[in-house]
Design a protein around this motif. Structure first.
Motif, PDB file in Angstrom:
ATOM      1  N   ARG A 111       0.193   0.840  14.409  1.00  0.00           N
ATOM      2  CA  ARG A 111      -0.344  -0.289  15.172  1.00  0.00           C
ATOM      3  C   ARG A 111      -1.835  -0.411  14.885  1.00  0.00           C
ATOM      4  NH1 ARG A 111       2.545   2.129  19.620  1.00  0.00           N
ATOM      5  NH2 ARG A 111       0.567   2.825  20.452  1.00  0.00           N
ATOM      6  N   ASP A 112      -2.240  -1.596  14.480  1.00  0.00           N
ATOM      7  CA  ASP A 112      -3.652  -1.881  14.278  1.00  0.00           C
ATOM      8  C   ASP A 112      -4.305  -0.883  13.314  1.00  0.00           C
ATOM      9  OD1 ASP A 112      -5.892  -3.475  14.688  1.00  0.00           O
ATOM     10  OD2 ASP A 112      -6.569  -2.330  16.433  1.00  0.00           O
ATOM     11  N   GLY A 113      -3.559  -0.485  12.283  1.00  0.00           N
ATOM     12  CA  GLY A 113      -4.097   0.426  11.281  1.00  0.00           C
ATOM     13  C   GLY A 113      -4.077   1.891  11.670  1.00  0.00           C
ATOM     14  N   VAL A 114      -3.504   2.213  12.831  1.00  0.00           N
ATOM     15  CA  VAL A 114      -3.422   3.603  13.295  1.00  0.00           C
ATOM     16  C   VAL A 114      -1.953   4.014  13.304  1.00  0.00           C
ATOM     17  CG1 VAL A 114      -3.881   5.204  15.205  1.00  0.00           C
ATOM     18  CG2 VAL A 114      -5.502   3.355  14.696  1.00  0.00           C
ATOM     19  N   LEU A 115      -1.669   5.166  12.727  1.00  0.00           N
ATOM     20  CA  LEU A 115      -0.320   5.705  12.679  1.00  0.00           C
ATOM     21  C   LEU A 115      -0.127   6.642  13.870  1.00  0.00           C
ATOM     22  CD1 LEU A 115       2.263   5.843  10.931  1.00  0.00           C
ATOM     23  CD2 LEU A 115       1.214   7.779   9.746  1.00  0.00           C
ATOM     24  N   TYR A 116       0.841   6.322  14.739  1.00  0.00           N
ATOM     25  CA  TYR A 116       1.153   7.137  15.912  1.00  0.00           C
ATOM     26  C   TYR A 116       2.430   7.905  15.610  1.00  0.00           C
ATOM     27  CZ  TYR A 116      -2.228   4.237  18.381  1.00  0.00           C
ATOM     28  OH  TYR A 116      -3.379   3.606  18.778  1.00  0.00           O
ATOM     29  N   VAL A 117       2.335   9.236  15.640  1.00  0.00           N
ATOM     30  CA  VAL A 117       3.481  10.070  15.284  1.00  0.00           C
ATOM     31  C   VAL A 117       3.771  11.070  16.393  1.00  0.00           C
ATOM     32  CG1 VAL A 117       4.490  11.616  13.571  1.00  0.00           C
ATOM     33  CG2 VAL A 117       2.813   9.913  12.842  1.00  0.00           C
ATOM     34  N   ASN A 118       5.003  11.082  16.836  1.00  0.00           N
ATOM     35  CA  ASN A 118       5.497  12.111  17.750  1.00  0.00           C
ATOM     36  C   ASN A 118       6.630  12.809  17.006  1.00  0.00           C
ATOM     37  OD1 ASN A 118       6.922  13.600  19.695  1.00  0.00           O
ATOM     38  ND2 ASN A 118       6.360  12.185  21.333  1.00  0.00           N
ATOM     39  N   PRO A 119       6.448  14.081  16.643  1.00  0.00           N
ATOM     40  CA  PRO A 119       7.492  14.763  15.879  1.00  0.00           C
ATOM     41  C   PRO A 119       8.728  15.111  16.697  1.00  0.00           C
ATOM     42  CG  PRO A 119       5.727  16.284  16.383  1.00  0.00           C
ATOM     43  CD  PRO A 119       5.275  14.927  16.857  1.00  0.00           C
TER      44      PRO A 119
END
Length: 152
Positions: A111-119
């Motif tokens: 989102r908006d150039g930011v990668l949000y990762v929850n493994p």
């Protein structure tokens, strides 16, 4: 560079998770660790960055930060256990990746150039969610994330 992602071990470091993390250049643990022995075993695999989860309340966990930023070359990663408590604007702070845990649900969204990762959770099963982990492949400014189901 390969960055292994793990979260919500809750005192259980499964052999499948260790096998997946083998060969990582760095490991990020998204909290709810469950005990210092988990950190010792992960640190034996690769350099380790870790944040404290809401269940990490014992005295051994007091020195673990709730958030942490780590830079891999020009790529900044910010780790926090519960994404709902995110206390920065990642893009404004120059952060490219936010790693979290808490929900036990593997997820990856940009989102908006930011990668949000929850493994997801690599420890004790919660509800019918898979046992999972993840990885980031960082090549210069390029970042690729992959989530892996260790046990369906």
């Amino acid at each position: 560079m390969r960055v292994g992602l793990i979260s919500d071990t809750h005192g259980l470091l499964r052999p499948e998770a260790l096998a997946f993390l083998a060969g990582a250049d760095h490991i990020v643990h998204g909290g709810d660790i469950g005990g210092p022995e988990i950190l010792e075993r992960l640190a034996a695999v690769a350099p380790l960055t870790v944040v404290r989860g809401n269940n990490d309340t014992a005295p051994w966990a007091r020195a673990i930060p709730e958030t942490v930023r780590v830079d891999f070359g020009s790529v900044a990663l910010y780790a926090i256990h519960d994404l709902k408590l995110l206390d920065i604007d990642p893009r404004a702070a120059g952060v490219r990746i936010v790693v979290s845990g808490h929900s036990h649900r593997p997820a990856c969204v940009e989102r908006d150039g930011v990668l949000y990762v929850n493994p997801g959770s690599a420890g004790r099963r919660r509800f019918s969610l898979p046992i999972a982990a993840g990885e980031l492949i960082i090549d210069g400014d390029a970042v690729r994330a992959r989530l892996v189901t260790l046990i369906p």
